[in-house]
Scaffold this motif. Structure first.
Motif, PDB file in Angstrom:
ATOM      1  N   MET A   1     -61.598 -40.515  20.102  1.00 44.09           N
ATOM      2  CA  MET A   1     -62.201 -39.321  20.647  1.00 44.09           C
ATOM      3  C   MET A   1     -63.081 -38.686  19.573  1.00 44.09           C
ATOM      4  N   ASN A   2     -64.297 -38.359  19.950  1.00 47.59           N
ATOM      5  CA  ASN A   2     -65.185 -37.707  18.972  1.00 47.59           C
ATOM      6  C   ASN A   2     -64.976 -36.193  18.985  1.00 47.59           C
ATOM      7  N   LYS A   3     -65.571 -35.519  18.017  1.00 49.92           N
ATOM      8  CA  LYS A   3     -65.363 -34.073  17.867  1.00 49.92           C
ATOM      9  C   LYS A   3     -65.905 -33.282  19.046  1.00 49.92           C
ATOM     10  N   VAL A   4     -67.031 -33.701  19.602  1.00 49.87           N
ATOM     11  CA  VAL A   4     -67.615 -32.984  20.732  1.00 49.87           C
ATOM     12  C   VAL A   4     -66.684 -33.054  21.937  1.00 49.87           C
ATOM     13  N   LYS A   5     -66.166 -34.234  22.228  1.00 51.98           N
ATOM     14  CA  LYS A   5     -65.229 -34.392  23.340  1.00 51.98           C
ATOM     15  C   LYS A   5     -63.964 -33.575  23.088  1.00 51.98           C
ATOM     16  N   ALA A   6     -63.480 -33.560  21.847  1.00 55.29           N
ATOM     17  CA  ALA A   6     -62.289 -32.780  21.502  1.00 55.29           C
ATOM     18  C   ALA A   6     -62.521 -31.295  21.776  1.00 55.29           C
ATOM     19  N   VAL A   7     -63.693 -30.776  21.432  1.00 54.96           N
ATOM     20  CA  VAL A   7     -64.001 -29.367  21.672  1.00 54.96           C
ATOM     21  C   VAL A   7     -64.042 -29.087  23.172  1.00 54.96           C
ATOM     22  N   GLU A   8     -64.638 -29.984  23.945  1.00 48.35           N
ATOM     23  CA  GLU A   8     -64.689 -29.813  25.396  1.00 48.35           C
ATOM     24  C   GLU A   8     -63.281 -29.779  25.992  1.00 48.35           C
ATOM     25  N   LEU A   9     -62.426 -30.704  25.555  1.00 44.17           N
ATOM     26  CA  LEU A   9     -61.061 -30.755  26.070  1.00 44.17           C
ATOM     27  C   LEU A   9     -60.253 -29.546  25.619  1.00 44.17           C
ATOM     28  N   LEU A  10     -60.462 -29.101  24.397  1.00 47.66           N
ATOM     29  CA  LEU A  10     -59.767 -27.918  23.904  1.00 47.66           C
ATOM     30  C   LEU A  10     -60.155 -26.701  24.742  1.00 47.66           C
ATOM     31  N   HIS A  11     -61.418 -26.626  25.121  1.00 48.12           N
ATOM     32  CA  HIS A  11     -61.872 -25.539  25.994  1.00 48.12           C
ATOM     33  C   HIS A  11     -61.150 -25.605  27.346  1.00 48.12           C
ATOM     34  N   GLU A  12     -61.016 -26.796  27.914  1.00 48.90           N
ATOM     35  CA  GLU A  12     -60.308 -26.962  29.186  1.00 48.90           C
ATOM     36  C   GLU A  12     -58.839 -26.561  29.059  1.00 48.90           C
ATOM     37  N   LEU A  13     -58.230 -26.860  27.909  1.00 48.71           N
ATOM     38  CA  LEU A  13     -56.821 -26.536  27.692  1.00 48.71           C
ATOM     39  C   LEU A  13     -56.598 -25.044  27.437  1.00 48.71           C
ATOM     40  N   SER A  14     -57.679 -24.278  27.235  1.00 43.62           N
ATOM     41  CA  SER A  14     -57.526 -22.854  26.918  1.00 43.62           C
ATOM     42  C   SER A  14     -56.841 -22.088  28.046  1.00 43.62           C
ATOM     43  N   MET A  15     -56.859 -22.614  29.261  1.00 43.00           N
ATOM     44  CA  MET A  15     -56.168 -21.938  30.365  1.00 43.00           C
ATOM     45  C   MET A  15     -54.652 -21.916  30.157  1.00 43.00           C
ATOM     46  N   TYR A  16     -54.139 -22.753  29.256  1.00 36.53           N
ATOM     47  CA  TYR A  16     -52.707 -22.812  28.975  1.00 36.53           C
ATOM     48  C   TYR A  16     -52.319 -22.028  27.716  1.00 36.53           C
ATOM     49  N   LYS A  17     -53.277 -21.365  27.090  1.00 38.84           N
ATOM     50  CA  LYS A  17     -52.982 -20.611  25.874  1.00 38.84           C
ATOM     51  C   LYS A  17     -52.087 -19.421  26.185  1.00 38.84           C
ATOM     52  N   VAL A  18     -51.148 -19.189  25.298  1.00 35.96           N
ATOM     53  CA  VAL A  18     -50.252 -18.040  25.389  1.00 35.96           C
ATOM     54  C   VAL A  18     -50.901 -16.907  24.602  1.00 35.96           C
ATOM     55  N   MET A  19     -51.055 -15.785  25.233  1.00 40.93           N
ATOM     56  CA  MET A  19     -51.680 -14.644  24.566  1.00 40.93           C
ATOM     57  C   MET A  19     -50.642 -13.907  23.724  1.00 40.93           C
ATOM     58  N   GLY A  20     -51.124 -13.217  22.696  1.00 41.27           N
ATOM     59  CA  GLY A  20     -50.250 -12.390  21.885  1.00 41.27           C
ATOM     60  C   GLY A  20     -49.343 -13.165  20.955  1.00 41.27           C
ATOM     61  N   THR A  21     -49.845 -14.229  20.367  1.00 40.78           N
ATOM     62  CA  THR A  21     -49.036 -14.999  19.426  1.00 40.78           C
ATOM     63  C   THR A  21     -48.897 -14.239  18.116  1.00 40.78           C
ATOM     64  N   ALA A  22     -47.982 -14.680  17.297  1.00 44.09           N
ATOM     65  CA  ALA A  22     -47.633 -13.986  16.052  1.00 44.09           C
ATOM     66  C   ALA A  22     -48.837 -13.856  15.122  1.00 44.09           C
ATOM     67  N   ASP A  23     -48.771 -12.823  14.311  1.00 49.42           N
ATOM     68  CA  ASP A  23     -49.809 -12.607  13.302  1.00 49.42           C
ATOM     69  C   ASP A  23     -49.569 -13.527  12.118  1.00 49.42           C
ATOM     70  N   VAL A  24     -50.474 -14.413  11.874  1.00 46.33           N
ATOM     71  CA  VAL A  24     -50.392 -15.276  10.697  1.00 46.33           C
ATOM     72  C   VAL A  24     -51.749 -15.245  10.007  1.00 46.33           C
ATOM     73  N   PRO A  25     -51.770 -15.414   8.693  1.00 44.26           N
ATOM     74  CA  PRO A  25     -53.066 -15.442   8.000  1.00 44.26           C
ATOM     75  C   PRO A  25     -53.742 -16.781   8.248  1.00 44.26           C
ATOM     76  N   GLY A  26     -54.626 -16.824   9.185  1.00 43.67           N
ATOM     77  CA  GLY A  26     -55.286 -18.066   9.558  1.00 43.67           C
ATOM     78  C   GLY A  26     -55.315 -18.181  11.072  1.00 43.67           C
ATOM     79  N   LEU A  27     -55.249 -19.398  11.557  1.00 49.85           N
ATOM     80  CA  LEU A  27     -55.316 -19.649  12.992  1.00 49.85           C
ATOM     81  C   LEU A  27     -53.943 -20.012  13.523  1.00 49.85           C
ATOM     82  N   GLN A  28     -53.553 -19.441  14.656  1.00 50.17           N
ATOM     83  CA  GLN A  28     -52.390 -19.904  15.398  1.00 50.17           C
ATOM     84  C   GLN A  28     -52.705 -19.799  16.869  1.00 50.17           C
ATOM     85  N   SER A  29     -52.481 -20.878  17.579  1.00 51.80           N
ATOM     86  CA  SER A  29     -52.624 -20.893  19.029  1.00 51.80           C
ATOM     87  C   SER A  29     -51.392 -21.554  19.612  1.00 51.80           C
TER      88      SER A  29
END
Length: 97
Positions: A1-29
């Motif tokens: 899988m190339n990076k462009v396809k990964a970004v597209e799929l990650l966008h599609e998966l955003s409907m499953y993201k849980v809002m209000g995750t813990a505060d961490v210095p950096g990224l957490q999803s």
């Protein structure tokens, strides 16, 4: 899988993201899928680069890390974004236990 396809799929998966995750210095999803499982993706100064942990939401609405799955028996570190997306898709479409 190339990076462009990964970004597209990650966008599609955003409907499953849980809002209000813990505060961490950096990224957490967090992602929660209809099968009762999900994942936590983190990228912080103290993580092993991009890390993914499989989460079990069946008994805990916040999700608990589970180590007993065919997908992973530990937190997965040093992942590329395409590989992390592949794991997210596996968790979403499979019964992990």
């Amino acid at each position: 899988m190339n990076k462009v396809k990964a970004v597209e799929l990650l966008h599609e998966l955003s409907m499953y993201k849980v809002m209000g995750t813990a505060d961490v210095p950096g990224l957490q999803s967090k992602y929660k899928f209809p099968n009762g499982f999900g994942a936590s993706l983190i990228y912080t100064p103290v993580s092993y680069d991009l890390e993914l942990a499989v989460l079990d939401f069946r008994d805990d609405p916040d999700g608990t890390i589970t180590y007993d799955t065919p997908i992973a028996n530990d937190v997965l570190g040093y992942l590329s974004w395409p590989k992390a997306v592949e794991y997210l898709i596996q968790i979403r479409i499979q019964s992990v236990k």
